[in-house]
Design a protein around this motif. Structure first.
Motif, short mmCIF file in Angstrom:
data_model
loop_
_atom_site.label_atom_id
_atom_site.label_comp_id
_atom_site.label_asym_id
_atom_site.label_seq_id
_atom_site.Cartn_x
_atom_site.Cartn_y
_atom_site.Cartn_z
N VAL A 6 -7.97 8.50 7.00
CA VAL A 6 -6.63 8.79 6.47
C VAL A 6 -5.58 8.42 7.51
O VAL A 6 -4.54 7.82 7.17
N PHE A 7 -5.84 8.73 8.77
CA PHE A 7 -4.91 8.40 9.84
C PHE A 7 -4.74 6.89 9.98
O PHE A 7 -3.61 6.39 10.07
N VAL A 8 -5.85 6.16 9.97
CA VAL A 8 -5.79 4.70 10.11
C VAL A 8 -5.02 4.09 8.94
O VAL A 8 -4.15 3.23 9.14
N TYR A 9 -5.31 4.52 7.74
CA TYR A 9 -4.62 3.98 6.57
C TYR A 9 -3.11 4.28 6.62
O TYR A 9 -2.29 3.42 6.33
N LEU A 14 2.45 2.40 7.47
CA LEU A 14 3.74 2.50 8.16
C LEU A 14 4.07 1.20 8.89
O LEU A 14 5.22 0.74 8.85
N LEU A 15 3.08 0.60 9.54
CA LEU A 15 3.33 -0.66 10.22
C LEU A 15 3.67 -1.78 9.24
O LEU A 15 4.49 -2.64 9.54
N ALA A 16 3.05 -1.73 8.06
CA ALA A 16 3.34 -2.75 7.04
C ALA A 16 4.79 -2.66 6.57
O ALA A 16 5.34 -3.64 6.08
N PHE A 17 5.41 -1.50 6.72
CA PHE A 17 6.82 -1.36 6.38
C PHE A 17 7.73 -1.59 7.60
O PHE A 17 8.74 -2.30 7.51
N LEU A 50 -1.43 -4.10 -0.58
CA LEU A 50 -2.28 -4.46 -1.71
C LEU A 50 -3.26 -5.58 -1.36
O LEU A 50 -4.39 -5.61 -1.84
N LEU A 51 -2.81 -6.51 -0.53
CA LEU A 51 -3.65 -7.65 -0.18
C LEU A 51 -4.66 -7.34 0.92
O LEU A 51 -5.81 -7.77 0.85
N PHE A 52 -4.24 -6.62 1.95
CA PHE A 52 -5.07 -6.50 3.15
C PHE A 52 -5.62 -5.11 3.44
O PHE A 52 -6.50 -4.97 4.28
N LEU A 53 -5.12 -4.09 2.79
CA LEU A 53 -5.56 -2.73 3.10
C LEU A 53 -6.44 -2.12 2.02
O LEU A 53 -6.48 -0.90 1.85
N VAL A 60 -10.51 6.12 1.93
CA VAL A 60 -9.75 7.34 1.71
C VAL A 60 -9.99 7.87 0.29
O VAL A 60 -10.20 9.07 0.10
N SER A 61 -10.01 6.99 -0.69
CA SER A 61 -10.23 7.41 -2.08
C SER A 61 -11.62 7.99 -2.26
O SER A 61 -11.79 9.00 -2.97
N ALA A 62 -12.61 7.38 -1.65
CA ALA A 62 -13.98 7.90 -1.75
C ALA A 62 -14.08 9.27 -1.10
O ALA A 62 -14.74 10.18 -1.64
N GLY A 63 -13.42 9.46 0.02
CA GLY A 63 -13.42 10.77 0.68
C GLY A 63 -12.76 11.84 -0.17
O GLY A 63 -13.25 12.96 -0.26
N LEU A 64 -11.66 11.49 -0.81
CA LEU A 64 -10.98 12.45 -1.69
C LEU A 64 -11.84 12.79 -2.90
O LEU A 64 -11.90 13.95 -3.33
N ALA A 65 -12.52 11.80 -3.46
CA ALA A 65 -13.40 12.05 -4.60
C ALA A 65 -14.57 12.96 -4.21
O ALA A 65 -14.95 13.85 -4.98
N GLU A 66 -15.13 12.75 -3.02
CA GLU A 66 -16.22 13.60 -2.55
C GLU A 66 -15.74 15.04 -2.38
O GLU A 66 -16.45 15.98 -2.75
#
Length: 88
Positions: A6-9, A14-17, A50-53, A60-66
């Protein structure tokens, strides 16, 4: 869910913006119309994410689903125990 993913994402988003926003603010028109720079930086950041992340987002989505599934199982176990206790 791992806090690291979650932190890395979040940092990458933030860097992408912030990187495009900083570059656009270097331009004279970017300093005059800062809101336009923010708008373009947001569109560029969305495109980059959308392209690179995709991989960090999937983690993150898999962790939230678990986590959600674990809570759902926990709640159903408690309901079964409560029902068994109420019957006796």
């Amino acid at each position: 869910m791992r806090a690291r993913s979650v932190f890395v994402y979040s940092v990458l988003r933030l860097l992408a913006f912030l990187v495009p926003f900083g570059l656009l603010m270097l331009l004279p028109i970017g300093r005059e119309f800062y809101w336009l720079s923010a708008l373009f930086a947001a569109m560029i950041g969305l495109s980059i994410s959308l392209l690179f992340l995709r991989t960090p987002l999937d983690e993150v989505s898999a962790g939230l689903a678990e986590r959600r599934e674990a809570r759902r199982r926990e709640a159903s176990d408690e309901q079964v125990e409560d029902a068994a206790t109420d019957e006796t």
